[in-house]
Design a protein around this motif. Structure first.
Motif, short mmCIF file in Angstrom:
data_model
loop_
_atom_site.label_atom_id
_atom_site.label_comp_id
_atom_site.label_asym_id
_atom_site.label_seq_id
_atom_site.Cartn_x
_atom_site.Cartn_y
_atom_site.Cartn_z
N THR A 178 14.51 6.57 0.30
CA THR A 178 13.05 6.57 0.34
C THR A 178 12.48 5.69 -0.76
OG1 THR A 178 12.81 8.46 -1.18
CG2 THR A 178 13.19 8.99 1.08
N THR A 179 11.17 5.33 -0.59
CA THR A 179 10.52 4.52 -1.60
C THR A 179 10.12 5.40 -2.78
OG1 THR A 179 8.23 4.85 -0.88
CG2 THR A 179 9.52 3.17 0.28
N GLU A 180 9.61 4.75 -3.82
CA GLU A 180 9.16 5.48 -5.01
C GLU A 180 7.90 6.29 -4.74
OE1 GLU A 180 12.24 3.07 -5.84
OE2 GLU A 180 10.36 2.36 -4.95
N LEU A 181 7.25 6.07 -3.60
CA LEU A 181 6.10 6.89 -3.21
C LEU A 181 6.47 7.94 -2.17
CD1 LEU A 181 3.27 4.17 -3.00
CD2 LEU A 181 3.77 5.77 -4.86
N GLY A 182 7.76 8.07 -1.90
CA GLY A 182 8.22 9.07 -0.96
C GLY A 182 8.09 8.66 0.49
N THR A 183 7.64 7.44 0.75
CA THR A 183 7.54 6.97 2.13
C THR A 183 8.92 6.50 2.61
OG1 THR A 183 6.80 4.83 1.26
CG2 THR A 183 5.10 6.37 2.01
N VAL A 184 9.03 6.32 3.92
CA VAL A 184 10.35 6.14 4.53
C VAL A 184 10.32 5.00 5.56
CG1 VAL A 184 12.04 7.26 6.04
CG2 VAL A 184 10.99 8.55 4.19
N TYR A 185 11.36 4.20 5.56
CA TYR A 185 11.54 3.20 6.61
C TYR A 185 12.13 3.86 7.85
CZ TYR A 185 11.01 -0.48 3.06
OH TYR A 185 10.54 -1.30 2.06
N PRO B 189 0.80 -1.23 0.00
CA PRO B 189 0.00 0.00 0.00
C PRO B 189 0.82 1.27 0.00
CG PRO B 189 0.00 -0.98 2.19
CD PRO B 189 0.70 -1.96 1.27
N ASP B 190 2.06 1.19 0.49
CA ASP B 190 2.86 2.40 0.67
C ASP B 190 4.26 2.29 0.10
OD1 ASP B 190 3.89 0.56 2.41
OD2 ASP B 190 3.57 1.75 4.24
N GLY B 191 4.51 1.28 -0.72
CA GLY B 191 5.82 1.12 -1.32
C GLY B 191 6.86 0.44 -0.45
#
Length: 340
Positions: A140-147, A108-110
């Motif tokens: 960051t992921t391709e959706l701009g989300t972050v671990y 859902p969030d990359g």
């Protein structure tokens, strides 16, 4: 035109250009064996608190991903990645060209998670199938989300439990560290290998690959050469990385990009704009009416992410180390006028 298309459209930070000009006429050994690459590698090992890591410098993100996975995987082994992962959607099958299948996982969030990874590993896998051997993540992921730090460590533990290598594509690692509260030692502890992106954070070009797992280190330079990834003027990479890694400049450049993205996202949400994903880093994905997107395209540089239902389009704005705050203000003012 306002420019929010990407974070590598400009040249380089002045400190990088100064270092390149200052060392321009020096004669050094080639192919990354020069003292600048050696010093930059030592700096990275110190930042990672991993003195035994092998550090290699390559020119670009696709090149380093393709080379790394070609070196780390046997011919019948596969990578597991989020379906939105860069190696799946943005690299023209570069990994598959070397014969390595990518097993994609819808997210859902990359982000890959331990439950998603365990489900992907449920099998059956045998001598008639490819064998998953490596988990690929982007941060960051391709959706701009972050671990976050906890997510990264939990994923590393899950990979060790499942017998997988963990590889992190850090093309925007500076942005990820600033947003997710992680630091270089977290990646060295959780990952078998990871990259430190320079192209998108102040360098003219360049990515650093940090190979932590000693079993993956032998022969890597041979693989670099075979893949066409060994730059004759390798010192150009070492000089650039040294320029941004000292005195905290790498982190500061990424923090500026993230701060401008937060301002942009908060301003858009105040206008009632929905975002495709939380704006955690330097990428913002607003969902706008098609007419507004068309009008914006006459005044703003951006990427179209995907068409949505109801006559709407999701676009991508990217802020960078050099994005002026005034440009964010101007974009928000333009948006307010179009959405009024």
């Amino acid at each position: 035109m306002l420019y929010f298309r990407n974070d590598y459209g400009a040249g380089a930070h002045p400190a990088v250009l100064e270092a390149l000009c200052r060392t321009n006429l020096e004669r050094t050994a080639g192919y990354g064996t020069d003292r600048y690459c050696q010093e930059a590698a030592e700096t990275i090992r110190a930042l990672c608190r991993c003195p035994e890591a092998a550090v290699h410098f390559l020119a670009g993100g696709t090149q380093v991903n393709k080379t790394a996975l070609a070196a780390f995987l046997r011919p019948y082994e596969a990578a597991v990645a989020a379906a939105s992962g860069h190696i799946c959607v943005h690299e023209a099958g570069a990994v598959e060209q070397d014969g390595h299948k990518i097993l994609t996982v819808p997210t859902p969030d990359g982000k890959l998670t331990p439950p998603l990874l365990r489900a992907a590993m449920a099998g059956p896998f045998n001598e008639h199938t490819v064998i998953p051997r490596l988990a690929y993540i982007s941060n960051t992921t391709e959706l701009g989300t972050v671990y976050t730090r906890r997510e990264l460590w939990e994923l590393g533990e899950a990979c060790r439990e499942l017998g997988l290598l963990l590889y992190c594509d850090g093309a925007r690692l500076g942005s990820a560290m600033d947003a997710g509260g992680t630091d270089f030692p977290d990646y060295a502890a959780a990952c078998d290998a990871f990259t430190i992106g320079g192209t998108k954070n102040g360098l003219l070009f360049g990515e650093a690959l940090v190979i932590v797992n000693p079993a993956l280190q032998p022969g890597f330079r041979n693989c670099m050469k075979q893949q066409g990834a060994m730059l004759a003027k390798g010192r150009l990479l070492g000089v650039q990385f040294q320029a941004v890694l000292k005195d905290g400049l790498y982190r500061a450049l990424a923090a500026h990009a993230n701060a401008q993205a937060r301002r942009l996202a908060e301003g858009l949400e105040a206008l009632g704009v929905l975002l495709l994903a939380p704006a955690e880093s330097n990428q913002v994905f607003p969902i706008l009416p098609d007419g507004a997107v068309e009008e914006l395209g006459r005044r703003v540089e951006f990427e179209v992410e995907r068409k949505m239902d109801g006559g709407r389009t999701c676009i991508r704005f990217v802020t960078a180390w050099h994005t002026p705050p005034e440009d964010v203000d101007a974009l928000l003012e333009l948006g307010a006028g179009l959405l009024a």
